[in-house]
Scaffold this motif. Structure first.
Motif, PDB file in Angstrom:
ATOM      1  N   ALA A  46       0.818  -1.220   0.000  1.00 57.70           N
ATOM      2  CA  ALA A  46       0.000   0.000   0.000  1.00 57.70           C
ATOM      3  C   ALA A  46       0.854   1.273   0.000  1.00 57.70           C
ATOM      4  N   PRO A  47       1.849   1.405   0.899  1.00 56.97           N
ATOM      5  CA  PRO A  47       2.699   2.599   0.837  1.00 56.97           C
ATOM      6  C   PRO A  47       3.482   2.676  -0.469  1.00 56.97           C
ATOM      7  N   TYR A  48       3.938   1.514  -0.948  1.00 52.21           N
ATOM      8  CA  TYR A  48       4.701   1.486  -2.197  1.00 52.21           C
ATOM      9  C   TYR A  48       3.844   2.009  -3.342  1.00 52.21           C
ATOM     10  N   TYR A  49       2.613   1.509  -3.424  1.00 56.33           N
ATOM     11  CA  TYR A  49       1.722   1.918  -4.503  1.00 56.33           C
ATOM     12  C   TYR A  49       1.438   3.418  -4.427  1.00 56.33           C
ATOM     13  N   TRP A  50       1.245   3.939  -3.203  1.00 55.39           N
ATOM     14  CA  TRP A  50       0.945   5.370  -3.064  1.00 55.39           C
ATOM     15  C   TRP A  50       2.111   6.216  -3.552  1.00 55.39           C
ATOM     16  N   VAL A  51       3.325   5.872  -3.130  1.00 57.74           N
ATOM     17  CA  VAL A  51       4.505   6.640  -3.551  1.00 57.74           C
ATOM     18  C   VAL A  51       4.673   6.553  -5.063  1.00 57.74           C
ATOM     19  N   TYR A  52       4.482   5.365  -5.627  1.00 65.78           N
ATOM     20  CA  TYR A  52       4.618   5.192  -7.075  1.00 65.78           C
ATOM     21  C   TYR A  52       3.611   6.063  -7.825  1.00 65.78           C
ATOM     22  N   GLU A  53       2.387   6.100  -7.349  1.00 68.23           N
ATOM     23  CA  GLU A  53       1.340   6.850  -8.045  1.00 68.23           C
ATOM     24  C   GLU A  53       1.480   8.361  -7.874  1.00 68.23           C
ATOM     25  N   HIS A  54       1.979   8.806  -6.738  1.00 64.86           N
ATOM     26  CA  HIS A  54       1.921  10.240  -6.423  1.00 64.86           C
ATOM     27  C   HIS A  54       3.278  10.939  -6.326  1.00 64.86           C
ATOM     28  N   SER A  76      16.438  -4.297  -4.983  1.00 63.34           N
ATOM     29  CA  SER A  76      15.678  -4.984  -3.931  1.00 63.34           C
ATOM     30  C   SER A  76      16.610  -5.788  -3.044  1.00 63.34           C
ATOM     31  N   ASP A  77      17.587  -6.429  -3.674  1.00 66.08           N
ATOM     32  CA  ASP A  77      18.543  -7.220  -2.906  1.00 66.08           C
ATOM     33  C   ASP A  77      19.409  -6.321  -2.026  1.00 66.08           C
ATOM     34  N   PHE A  78      19.823  -5.176  -2.558  1.00 70.93           N
ATOM     35  CA  PHE A  78      20.628  -4.245  -1.766  1.00 70.93           C
ATOM     36  C   PHE A  78      19.823  -3.685  -0.596  1.00 70.93           C
ATOM     37  N   LEU A  79      18.564  -3.314  -0.858  1.00 68.43           N
ATOM     38  CA  LEU A  79      17.731  -2.769   0.216  1.00 68.43           C
ATOM     39  C   LEU A  79      17.381  -3.854   1.232  1.00 68.43           C
ATOM     40  N   PHE A 125      11.869   0.320   3.801  1.00 65.60           N
ATOM     41  CA  PHE A 125      13.177   0.299   3.163  1.00 65.60           C
ATOM     42  C   PHE A 125      13.070   0.251   1.633  1.00 65.60           C
ATOM     43  N   TYR A 126      11.925  -0.159   1.112  1.00 63.94           N
ATOM     44  CA  TYR A 126      11.789  -0.354  -0.333  1.00 63.94           C
ATOM     45  C   TYR A 126      11.111   0.804  -1.055  1.00 63.94           C
ATOM     46  N   LEU A 127      10.673   1.810  -0.317  1.00 62.66           N
ATOM     47  CA  LEU A 127       9.983   2.934  -0.947  1.00 62.66           C
ATOM     48  C   LEU A 127      10.846   3.713  -1.942  1.00 62.66           C
ATOM     49  N   PRO A 128      12.185   3.758  -1.791  1.00 67.06           N
ATOM     50  CA  PRO A 128      12.973   4.439  -2.832  1.00 67.06           C
ATOM     51  C   PRO A 128      12.770   3.863  -4.233  1.00 67.06           C
ATOM     52  N   LEU A 129      12.437   2.580  -4.334  1.00 69.29           N
ATOM     53  CA  LEU A 129      12.204   1.982  -5.651  1.00 69.29           C
ATOM     54  C   LEU A 129      10.923   2.540  -6.270  1.00 69.29           C
ATOM     55  N   ALA A 130       9.913   2.790  -5.433  1.00 66.36           N
ATOM     56  CA  ALA A 130       8.691   3.421  -5.932  1.00 66.36           C
ATOM     57  C   ALA A 130       8.986   4.846  -6.374  1.00 66.36           C
ATOM     58  N   LEU A 131       9.815   5.531  -5.609  1.00 74.33           N
ATOM     59  CA  LEU A 131      10.192   6.901  -5.949  1.00 74.33           C
ATOM     60  C   LEU A 131      10.926   6.939  -7.289  1.00 74.33           C
ATOM     61  N   LEU A 132      11.715   5.903  -7.571  1.00 71.01           N
ATOM     62  CA  LEU A 132      12.436   5.827  -8.848  1.00 71.01           C
ATOM     63  C   LEU A 132      11.525   5.523 -10.035  1.00 71.01           C
ATOM     64  N   GLY A 133      10.295   5.093  -9.747  1.00 70.98           N
ATOM     65  CA  GLY A 133       9.372   4.795 -10.840  1.00 70.98           C
ATOM     66  C   GLY A 133       9.343   3.350 -11.251  1.00 70.98           C
ATOM     67  N   LEU A 134       9.774   2.440 -10.374  1.00 65.97           N
ATOM     68  CA  LEU A 134       9.678   1.012 -10.659  1.00 65.97           C
ATOM     69  C   LEU A 134       8.291   0.533 -10.260  1.00 65.97           C
ATOM     70  N   ALA A 137       4.207  -4.068  -9.647  1.00 67.65           N
ATOM     71  CA  ALA A 137       4.304  -5.474 -10.073  1.00 67.65           C
ATOM     72  C   ALA A 137       5.757  -5.871 -10.323  1.00 67.65           C
ATOM     73  N   THR A 138       6.535  -4.959 -10.875  1.00 70.81           N
ATOM     74  CA  THR A 138       7.955  -5.237 -11.109  1.00 70.81           C
ATOM     75  C   THR A 138       8.683  -5.419  -9.791  1.00 70.81           C
ATOM     76  N   PHE A 139       8.430  -4.513  -8.854  1.00 70.74           N
ATOM     77  CA  PHE A 139       9.045  -4.629  -7.532  1.00 70.74           C
ATOM     78  C   PHE A 139       8.627  -5.920  -6.840  1.00 70.74           C
ATOM     79  N   ALA A 140       7.317  -6.227  -6.853  1.00 72.04           N
ATOM     80  CA  ALA A 140       6.818  -7.405  -6.144  1.00 72.04           C
ATOM     81  C   ALA A 140       7.462  -8.682  -6.680  1.00 72.04           C
ATOM     82  N   THR A 141       7.636  -8.756  -8.000  1.00 75.19           N
ATOM     83  CA  THR A 141       8.274  -9.932  -8.589  1.00 75.19           C
ATOM     84  C   THR A 141       9.736 -10.029  -8.184  1.00 75.19           C
TER      85      THR A 141
END
Length: 264
Positions: A46-54, A76-79, A125-134, A137-141
């Motif tokens: 949910a937080p990931y999706y919000w950051v990605y969308e907004h 993802s592995d680094f985070l 810890f993974y929200l930076p990936l949403a901020l980058l625009g990943l 579904a890509t992140f979850a996989t």
């Protein structure tokens, strides 16, 4: 299937890798996590999706799916490395991860012994990936593959793996991580790539066979108590500190921290 194969080999070799009580407790604690899967997935995504969308800063990865997936997997592995290290080096982080380390055995059932609270602490810890625009579904996989990879390394039946040991996390490296011997404590936090530990000074090769478990043994087969015992001890420790500030620091500093003048 993996546990069955390992148990069959164990029976033939008489290596003593499995005990009934420990295995059932590992599966029971894993079941706790699975019962909370829906809540955990929502808490993580949910937080990931919000950051990605907004708040994402670029849509570039949307036009380059292969690069996006590789980037998501590596980052993802680094985070995961960063979260995993924090979960050992912070008392509140250890509360979210300690269940995984309570078993005094080391076999594939230990991989399923997961802390139900962990997703609630790891998601940030993974929200930076949403901020980058990943994309979610890509992140979850990618994240899922990082987690699933770590199943097979929970075994004593596989020894050293030659040149692969330089790049990848292996059973040998992860056995060290589960050891409570002083030389093995807080080492080898990697998920997939051991290079993070080599880069940041947390790598330790396997030498003597590790002693598994936690410094203070759980001494219980109760999966509910397994999830609560460290939280209770941490709360009591914080409440026993001489000042409120010391109590707050107890929660967020290393699990072994005490202020000057207080016995360890």
């Amino acid at each position: 299937i993996g546990m069955g194969v390992e148990a069959a080999i164990d029976r033939k070799l008489r290596a003593g890798l499995y005990s009934v009580d420990d295995t059932l407790n590992n599966l029971a604690t894993g079941l706790f996590q699975q019962l909370l899967t829906v809540l955990a997935a929502a808490a993580l995504m949910a937080p990931y999706y919000w950051v990605y969308e907004h708040a994402r800063v670029t849509d570039w990865f949307g036009a380059h799916p292969v690069i996006a997936w590789v980037t998501a997997f590596v980052l993802s592995d680094f985070l995961y490395y960063l979260f995993h290290r924090w979960s050992h080096e912070s008392a509140i982080g250890w509360f979210s991860h300690v269940v995984h380390h309570q078993s005094e055995e080391y076999n594939l059932s230990v991989a399923l012994r997961q802390d139900a609270w962990q997703p609630l602490f790891s998601m940030w810890f993974y929200l930076p990936l949403a901020l980058l625009g990943l994309a979610p579904a890509t992140f979850a996989t990618a994240y899922g593959l990082v987690i699933v990879y770590q199943y097979w390394i929970h075994t004593r039946l596989i020894g050293r793996m030659g040149p692969l040991e330089w790049v990848f996390n292996t059973p040998s490296h992860h056995r060290v991580h589960h050891g409570v011997d002083p030389k093995y404590l807080d080492k080898n936090y990697a998920g997939v790539f051991i290079i993070w530990d080599r880069m940041f000074g947390t790598f330790q090769p396997e030498e003597e066979s590790p002693t598994y478990g936690t410094i203070e043994p759980l001494a219980s087969w109760n999966p509910s108590w397994a999830h609560l015992t460290y939280g209770v001890k941490l709360a009591r420790k914080a409440a026993s500190m001489p000042t409120v500030w010391d109590g707050i620091q107890t929660v967020f500093r290393s699990p072994g921290w005490v202020p000057a003048g207080v016995p360890a």
